[in-house]
Motif scaffolding. Structure first.
Motif, PDB file in Angstrom:
ATOM      1  N   ASP A  58       0.766  -1.387  -0.019  1.00  0.00           N
ATOM      2  CA  ASP A  58       0.054   0.191  -0.067  1.00  0.00           C
ATOM      3  C   ASP A  58       0.898   1.217  -0.137  1.00  0.00           C
ATOM      4  O   ASP A  58       0.605   2.378   0.288  1.00  0.00           O
ATOM      5  N   GLY A  59       2.209   1.156  -0.497  1.00  0.00           N
ATOM      6  CA  GLY A  59       3.001   2.238  -0.520  1.00  0.00           C
ATOM      7  C   GLY A  59       4.022   2.194   0.629  1.00  0.00           C
ATOM      8  O   GLY A  59       5.142   2.148   0.498  1.00  0.00           O
ATOM      9  N   ALA A  60       3.598   1.978   1.918  1.00  0.00           N
ATOM     10  CA  ALA A  60       4.647   2.018   3.123  1.00  0.00           C
ATOM     11  C   ALA A  60       4.478   0.581   3.739  1.00  0.00           C
ATOM     12  O   ALA A  60       5.335   0.424   4.349  1.00  0.00           O
ATOM     13  N   GLN A  61       3.601  -0.242   3.311  1.00  0.00           N
ATOM     14  CA  GLN A  61       3.608  -1.366   3.840  1.00  0.00           C
ATOM     15  C   GLN A  61       3.515  -2.299   3.023  1.00  0.00           C
ATOM     16  O   GLN A  61       2.917  -2.593   2.076  1.00  0.00           O
ATOM     17  N   LEU A  62       4.540  -3.569   3.330  1.00  0.00           N
ATOM     18  CA  LEU A  62       4.559  -4.782   2.411  1.00  0.00           C
ATOM     19  C   LEU A  62       3.859  -5.869   3.220  1.00  0.00           C
ATOM     20  O   LEU A  62       3.979  -5.769   4.349  1.00  0.00           O
ATOM     21  N   GLY A  63       3.510  -6.836   2.360  1.00  0.00           N
ATOM     22  CA  GLY A  63       3.050  -8.049   3.127  1.00  0.00           C
ATOM     23  C   GLY A  63       2.406  -9.020   2.110  1.00  0.00           C
ATOM     24  O   GLY A  63       2.836  -9.106   0.872  1.00  0.00           O
ATOM     25  N   VAL A  64       1.573 -10.013   2.687  1.00  0.00           N
ATOM     26  CA  VAL A  64       0.889 -11.011   1.752  1.00  0.00           C
ATOM     27  C   VAL A  64      -0.562 -10.603   1.919  1.00  0.00           C
ATOM     28  O   VAL A  64      -1.105 -10.650   2.723  1.00  0.00           O
ATOM     29  N   LYS A  65      -1.158 -10.690   0.630  1.00  0.00           N
ATOM     30  CA  LYS A  65      -2.401 -10.380   0.428  1.00  0.00           C
ATOM     31  C   LYS A  65      -3.102 -11.762   0.185  1.00  0.00           C
ATOM     32  O   LYS A  65      -2.658 -12.270  -0.700  1.00  0.00           O
ATOM     33  N   ILE A  66      -4.223 -12.032   0.767  1.00  0.00           N
ATOM     34  CA  ILE A  66      -4.805 -13.178   0.917  1.00  0.00           C
ATOM     35  C   ILE A  66      -6.297 -13.138   0.393  1.00  0.00           C
ATOM     36  O   ILE A  66      -7.239 -12.619   1.457  1.00  0.00           O
TER      37      ILE A  66
END
Length: 173
Positions: A46-54
């Motif tokens: 989301d621009g500032a946050q990386l992660g895994v979308k499920i």
């Protein structure tokens, strides 16, 4: 131009350079081994946050709020799914999105199953990643996605009082 792209891809594979996969689909099964849906995992940003979308699509589950977590082992042997191990927690934190000493990399917001036993929802494991780093869902052979019988209280260590594991899917490349 297409010849050049094919050449680059061919050279990359010949040299053992991997290319990122866009998404990974996982079948989720209940304790009886019946399919109760799918989860499609991809990199999130989301621009500032990386992660895994499920993105989860489920059916045939009990209505209400349920915890959904990433677990450490890529195993889903029913009926209790204990082979999935504890929550995915490479940073050795305590459980819970609201815990000041947490969260686990596998902690996520609860999901709601409708009165007809279905859900279509997207959640994010903000502290996990889709790459090859330590917090990767693919590290050490993969992980598992587990749905619990109850909602996660978001604070209690080690699992948020989420109850039994009622569905599970193996996450591997």
């Amino acid at each position: 131009m297409f010849k050049h792209c094919a050449l680059i891809v061919g050279i990359g594979f010949a040299l053992g350079i991997g290319f990122a996969q866009d998404s990974t689909a996982v079948e989720i099964k209940n304790a009886a081994g019946d399919s109760v849906g799918t989860a499609t995992l991809s990199a999130a940003s989301d621009g500032a946050q990386l992660g895994v979308k499920i993105a989860v699509e489920l059916h045939g589950l009990p209505p209400g709020d349920h915890a959904i977590h990433l677990h450490q082992n890529p195993k889903c042997e029913g009926p209790a799914f204990t082979t999935a191990g504890p929550h995915f927690n490479p940073d050795h934190k305590q459980h819970g999105l609201e815990n000041p000493s947490g969260p686990h990399a596998g902690d996520m917001k609860n999901i709601t199953i409708s009165s007809d036993g279905a859900a279509k929802v997207t959640v994010v494991a903000a502290d996990a990643n889709y790459t090859s780093e330590k917090n990767s869902i693919f590290a050490n052979g993969g992980t598992a996605i587990v749905i619990h019988a109850k909602a996660d209280d978001m604070r209690s260590d080690p699992s948020g009082n989420a109850g039994d594991r009622i569905a599970c899917g193996v996450i591997k490349k």
